[in-house]
Design an enzyme around this catalytic site. Sequence first.
Site, short mmCIF file in Angstrom:
data_model
loop_
_atom_site.label_atom_id
_atom_site.label_comp_id
_atom_site.label_asym_id
_atom_site.label_seq_id
_atom_site.Cartn_x
_atom_site.Cartn_y
_atom_site.Cartn_z
N ASP A 1 -0.09 -3.88 6.26
CA ASP A 1 -0.76 -3.39 7.47
C ASP A 1 -2.22 -3.86 7.53
OD1 ASP A 1 1.60 -2.10 8.03
OD2 ASP A 1 0.81 -0.08 7.79
N HIS B 1 -7.40 -0.87 5.53
CA HIS B 1 -6.39 0.06 6.07
C HIS B 1 -6.21 1.21 5.09
CE1 HIS B 1 -2.78 1.37 8.19
NE2 HIS B 1 -2.07 1.23 7.10
N HIS C 1 0.85 -1.20 0.00
CA HIS C 1 0.00 0.00 0.00
C HIS C 1 0.87 1.24 0.00
CE1 HIS C 1 0.72 -0.55 4.31
NE2 HIS C 1 0.20 0.63 4.59
N HIS D 1 4.72 -4.64 10.88
CA HIS D 1 5.06 -3.90 12.11
C HIS D 1 5.17 -4.83 13.32
CE1 HIS D 1 4.54 0.28 10.66
NE2 HIS D 1 3.60 -0.24 9.86
N HIS E 1 1.38 3.93 1.92
CA HIS E 1 1.91 4.69 3.06
C HIS E 1 3.44 4.80 2.98
CE1 HIS E 1 -1.88 4.03 5.76
NE2 HIS E 1 -2.01 5.05 4.94
N ASP F 1 5.80 4.65 5.03
CA ASP F 1 6.63 3.66 5.71
C ASP F 1 6.58 2.29 5.02
OD1 ASP F 1 3.92 3.48 6.73
OD2 ASP F 1 4.67 2.10 8.26
N HIS F 2 6.02 2.26 3.80
CA HIS F 2 6.00 1.02 3.00
C HIS F 2 6.61 1.22 1.61
CE1 HIS F 2 3.49 -1.22 5.93
NE2 HIS F 2 3.30 0.02 6.33
#
Length: 243
Positions: A133, A114, A56, A171, A58, A60-61
């Site tokens: 996530d 998400h 996805h 995570h 985001h 942090d991905h």
Amino acid sequence: MTLEVVRVPVLSDNYVWLVHDAASGETAVVDPAVAEPVLEAAAARGWRIGQILNTHWHPDHVGGNAAIVAATGARVIAPQGEQARIGTADRWVGEGDSVMIGAHRGRVLDVPGHTAGHIAYVFDDAGALFCGDTLFAMGCGRLFEGTPDQMFASLAKLMALPDATAVYCAHEYTASNGRFALTVEPGNAALADRMAEVVALRERGEATVPSTIALERATNPFTRARSVDEFAARRAGKDAFRG
Ligand code: ZN
Ligand code: FE
């Protein structure tokens, strides 16, 4: 023949997954939040990253995508529902598509909730699920862009995978998830046992991931919700949970 999966911990609690097929020598990386530690982990093993698989949009991905491409020429494979957010990829994929690491086929599953276009990759022959996530150990992602109905259906889709499937989530949220899970199901013995293990692992600074589908079926209050309403109430409870 199996896939070798290496956990690369980055930022405060992200796990980036390096996935290597010894037979072909191919290596992919799932959800590189950053580039440097991932490139170092690959180099330390003599692996060359040929593909980036994003679940996805985001940061942090996908934050490490550009620098890994610059360093390796890797191809970026990303969710087709998030083209506007991710910007550039070599290939956009969704439900029914496949990716290949050597001879290992990874099926793409749409798992919205998400984010609106969130996908997961499942390598059936290796028994490996990369779910970003969507599903966490004893938890699930917050509903930033999706509805409870969507996430409930997405989790049900993942729970239909075989028991032994390893769950490589993105995570280390397990201890906090477990503390909430115990408030939902204080009488769940499997959950209590697992929490004792998780606490011991975290005290030693060790990772609690990957999980398995069987463990999530037995201990995750979100996959164990019996209705969308029950799921939605638990998700709202976790959002407000401070523990
Ligand atoms: Zn996310
Ligand atoms: Fe994340």
